[in-house]
Motif scaffolding. Structure first.
Motif, PDB file in Angstrom:
ATOM      1  N   TYR A  83      35.181  72.149  27.579  1.00  0.00           N
ATOM      2  CA  TYR A  83      35.650  73.281  28.386  1.00  0.00           C
ATOM      3  C   TYR A  83      34.493  74.186  28.789  1.00  0.00           C
ATOM      4  O   TYR A  83      34.359  74.585  29.953  1.00  0.00           O
ATOM      5  CB  TYR A  83      36.700  74.070  27.592  1.00  0.00           C
ATOM      6  N   ARG A  86      32.177  72.462  31.361  1.00  0.00           N
ATOM      7  CA  ARG A  86      32.769  72.441  32.708  1.00  0.00           C
ATOM      8  C   ARG A  86      32.708  73.827  33.338  1.00  0.00           C
ATOM      9  O   ARG A  86      32.358  73.972  34.508  1.00  0.00           O
ATOM     10  CB  ARG A  86      34.214  71.963  32.627  1.00  0.00           C
ATOM     11  N   GLU A  90      30.562  74.885  36.683  1.00  0.00           N
ATOM     12  CA  GLU A  90      31.197  75.512  37.848  1.00  0.00           C
ATOM     13  C   GLU A  90      30.531  76.842  38.174  1.00  0.00           C
ATOM     14  O   GLU A  90      30.313  77.170  39.349  1.00  0.00           O
ATOM     15  CB  GLU A  90      32.688  75.719  37.567  1.00  0.00           C
TER      16      GLU A  90
END
Length: 280
Positions: A83, A86, A90
């Motif tokens: 998590y 990612r 981003e």
């Protein structure tokens, strides 16, 4: 370390982008070190609270974890790591996109400000530039002069010697105008073979000196760079700003003075080889 921004600016947009990426990578490493430390502390605290007998015995640290609990902990760590990875990717992507858009915008803005042929300010920048100078002159109660310049019979240069020679002459005349003013003044390509010179904090006698300096430089250029039997000349229209006058009115007045100078054929060049005695 304090000189790094200047070095980055000198190297250009690519170096600036690389510097930002390096900064992001450093921030990423710092973030992960902090997350690992915090995760370890929280995990140890949770185990101490949930299963104190398996951790502390007779003031000694003893870890006794069943395979099921260990598997669950490992899964939580893996999911949390995925998590965070990612989300970090981003965030980096959005930051990089923002940097690229900012650099592209700055590059486009800089390109639109400078005329590529003559290397002076372009007309697209004139309105903001002149309005700013007018506002500053009126606020500080300082004089402001403008000179509209037009190349005489420039069409003959293009017709007789070609457009490449015409471009060369335009660039040369723009260079002359730049050498005749201070660093605080501005030369703008108004259009075609017309240039507008903005003389900040310059009174009328000082502006007249600039006009004489321009004529002298053009005369010197003709002696050293004569194009066939053609003699290059400039018509110059000087106008001094008065309070309440808009940028459009100021330019129009200077333009009218320039055309009057062209029609009467006035040439106020100083004696060859003799520079004006007064300086601004």
């Amino acid at each position: 370390m304090e000189k790094q921004p200047e070095l980055t600016e000198e190297l250009g947009p690519k170096a600036r982008l690389q510097a930002e990426l390096t900064k992001l990578e450093s921030q990423k490493r710092d973030l992960w070190v902090l997350l690992v430390f915090m995760g370890s502390v929280l995990l140890f605290g949770a185990l101490s609270f949930l299963t104190p007998d398996s951790i502390w015995q007779h003031n000694e640290l003893v870890l006794r974890i069943s395979p099921q609990v260990l598997f669950i902990i490992m899964m939580i760590v893996v999911v949390f790591t995925l998590y965070m990875t990612r989300r970090d990717a981003e965030t980096r992507r959005l930051r990089l996109l923002n940097i690229q858009q900012t650099l592209a915008s700055q590059s486009d803005q800089s390109a639109s400000m400078i005329d590529s042929l003559t290397n002076v300010f372009s007309r697209s920048f004139l309105r903001d530039l002149l309005e700013g100078e007018i506002s500053r002159a009126e606020r500080n109660k300082r004089p402001l002069g403008v000179i509209m310049s037009d190349l005489d019979d420039f069409k003959q240069v293009n017709d007789r010697f070609g457009h490449l020679m015409g471009d060369y002459v335009l660039a040369q005349m723009a260079g002359i105008l730049k050498t005749c003013v201070r660093g605080s003044d501005f030369v703008v390509r108004y259009g075609g073979d017309e240039f507008l010179v903005i003389l900040s904090e310059t009174d009328e006698p000082g502006a007249e000196i600039v006009k004489g300096r321009v004529h002298q430089k053009v005369a010197e250029w003709n002696r050293n760079n004569r194009i066939g039997d053609f003699t290059m000349g400039l018509s110059l229209g000087l106008y001094m700003h008065f309070p309440g006058q808009s940028a459009e009115q100021l330019v129009a007045a200077a333009d009218a003075r320039m055309y009057a100078d062209k029609e009467t054929g006035r040439r106020k060049a100083p004696i060859e080889g003799k520079a004006p005695a007064t300086t601004r």
